[in-house]
Enzyme design. Structure first.
Site, PDB file in Angstrom:
ATOM      1  N   GLU A 282       4.377 -13.822  -0.557  1.00 18.87           N
ATOM      2  CA  GLU A 282       3.911 -12.430  -0.453  1.00 18.87           C
ATOM      3  C   GLU A 282       2.443 -12.517  -0.106  1.00 18.87           C
ATOM      4  O   GLU A 282       1.604 -12.840  -0.941  1.00 18.87           O
ATOM      5  CB  GLU A 282       4.150 -11.700  -1.783  1.00 18.87           C
ATOM      6  N   CYS A 316      -2.917  -6.000  -2.377  1.00 20.01           N
ATOM      7  CA  CYS A 316      -2.382  -6.423  -1.081  1.00 20.01           C
ATOM      8  C   CYS A 316      -1.783  -5.257  -0.302  1.00 20.01           C
ATOM      9  O   CYS A 316      -1.686  -5.331   0.922  1.00 20.01           O
ATOM     10  CB  CYS A 316      -1.342  -7.518  -1.284  1.00 20.01           C
TER      11      CYS A 316
END
Length: 512
Positions: A282, A316
């Site tokens: 990720e 993120c």
């Protein structure tokens, strides 16, 4: 720690996150802050005896010194996890669910204490830390149940003398390298899924935030999770790369899950290829946030506040490129400025009323500072902020810049800071072309009240996740992950179990 802090004095409602601090538990948070790592069911020091300092980014106070482990210590953790896997994989899903449920209940019981640890080591406001604890614990709760639903298949055989069955098995030892921005939740969403599947774990937390991982280890021990099933290896930045290489190349490690930068993810991907390991990545994002002229501007502004300023912009999936249709541009910008000035209260996240904390470290502060400066030098216009905050330290002003072109550094790169980068657009086609003109593909957001447009844009945005009239998309039940260079695999939802299991095909012959 020489003082005790009770969170009842901080019970308040955050205008950014809309959550309240619940009542304080009876145990002080400092009791969970062991200055040791956790391997094979024991709190241990590094074999070398070395430690590294962990400091509060809000004031640079020393929180403690944790073991600066190296590859020899990491190998001990891998060996412990490998040995524990031999028995843990044979437990029933129900047995694993019972101890995971106990772990969840303990995390809930002491969530305020663990939230204070998050605030102390990451700098985020306390209400956000409590929100992270709720979010992080929800993964343990989810996978305690999902583990009982890892089912196989019986398929129709082409031959009357055969039966064909697919069963799912745990992959083995799962290594996990986790970031500092969500020091609890990024561990639980990986480890809970892995352990529910029958895997064992070696967790390497970020050097800025090791105490949240150690606190989870404390509660895992109290929950009765067997020795070696959950291990935490702490280290300074100096030893992190070597430990990462070992986790990627050890034949006893079956898979690796990493949350962090794209550059590091690419390196780990290469290293894991040597052993053909299962890998979940990720990685970084560059999320577009599109506001169409049909949007409810109040919803859009509130969505931007949540998507941009949570954890001081250090997420993120933070909104990075703000695209606003020209017809509503001026009004939207004015509303954003007013809302920022009204809602954002800068300071130590442990203080009452604070909604906006410091950046995590000097490196991150310099990065944001340089991105803003180079963006202004390249032609962008400053509307608000744009420099270090008067509080000094690691604080940076909430900032707005406009007239951002595709080459503008703040627009082209992931900022990971409290900077709103604005650009006008004229048509839906133009907005999509700008939004998709990046190698990143983690999350995207857009606001529109036009139903046909909602369906078109949702399908055409090149991201793994899309927030539609919503700036807060994270949930344990959600399927979290990206496309392009933003990652491989998914976390959360029942699909999070897929990363830690493989199918075994059983063919029964000679049945006539």
């Amino acid at each position: 720690m020489k003082y005790i802090i009770r969170l009842s004095s901080y019970a308040r409602k955050s205008s950014l996150l809309k959550m309240e601090a619940p009542k304080m538990s009876k145990v002080c948070y400092s009791s969970f802050m062991h200055n040791k790592a956790y391997i094979n069911g024991q709190f241990v020091t590094a074999a070398s005896g070395k430690t590294f300092e962990v400091r509060n980014p809000a004031n640079r106070d020393l929180l403690g010194c944790t073991p600066d482990m190296d590859v020899s210590d990491a190998q001990v953790a891998i060996d412990a996890a490998y040995d524990a896997f031999q028995t843990w994989q044979n437990t029933t899903a129900k047995e694993r669910a019972l101890v995971l449920r106990k772990w969840f209940e303990l995390c809930e019981k002491y969530k305020e204490d663990l939230a204070m640890i998050i605030t102390k080591e990451s700098g985020k406001p306390l209400a956000e830390s409590i929100g992270e604890m709720t979010y992080g614990s929800s993964f343990i709760e989810l996978y305690a149940e999902e583990g009982k639903r890892v089912n196989g298949e019986v398929v129709q055989s082409p031959s009357p003398s055969k039966e064909m069955i697919f069963i799912r098995k745990p992959i083995g030892v799962a290594a996990m390298i986790t970031p500092w921005n969500f020091p609890n939740a990024m561990i639980t969403r990986k480890a809970a899924a892995a352990m529910a599947a029958g895997c064992t774990c070696v967790v390497k937390p970020a050097e800025d935030t090791p105490y949240s991982a150690i606190a989870l280890a404390d509660l895992s021990q109290q929950a009765g999770i067997p020795s070696g099933v959950f291990n935490v290896v702490t280290s300074s930045k100096a030893n992190a790369a070597d430990i990462g290489t070992l986790l990627c190349t050890s034949p006893k490690v079956a898979g690796l899950s990493f949350t962090g930068s794209t550059a590091v993810g690419k390196l780990l991907y290469k290293q894991c290829s040597e052993g053909i390991k299962r890998i979940g990545l990720e990685l970084g994002g560059n999320a577009p946030f599109i506001v169409f002229d049909s949007a409810d501007l109040s919803k859009a502004v509130n969505g931007l506040m949540a998507a941009k300023f949570r954890n001081t912009g250090q997420t993120c999936i933070s909104a990075n490129r703000i695209l606003v249709q020209s017809k509503i541009y001026d009004k939207f910008v004015e509303l954003v400025k007013e809302t920022m000035q009204k809602q954002i209260v800068v300071g130590d996240g442990a203080e009452k009323g604070v909604t906006f904390g410091p950046l995590i470290n000097e490196s991150q502060l310099h990065k944001v500072e340089n991105l803003v400066k180079s963006s202004l030098d390249s032609g962008a216009k400053l509307l608000l902020g744009g420099k270090r905050h008067e509080k000094g330290g690691l604080y940076y002003e909430p900032t707005i810049i406009e007239d951002c072109a595709e080459h503008t550094p703040c627009f082209a790169e992931e900022i990971f800071g409290p900077v709103v980068c604005l650009r006008k657009f004229e048509s839906e086609e133009e907005a999509l072309a700008i939004a998709n003109s990046t190698n990143s593909g983690l999350a995207g957001y857009f606001f529109s009240e036009n139903l046909s447009q909602v369906w078109r844009v949702a399908h055409k945005l090149e991201t793994g996740m899309v927030g539609i009239n919503d700036g807060m998309i994270s949930a344990a039940e959600g399927c979290f992950g990206g496309i392009k260079e933003s990652g491989i695999g998914r976390e959360g939802s029942h699909h999070g179990m897929d990363e830690y299991t493989y199918f075994k095909y059983l063919c029964f012959g000679g049945l006539n």
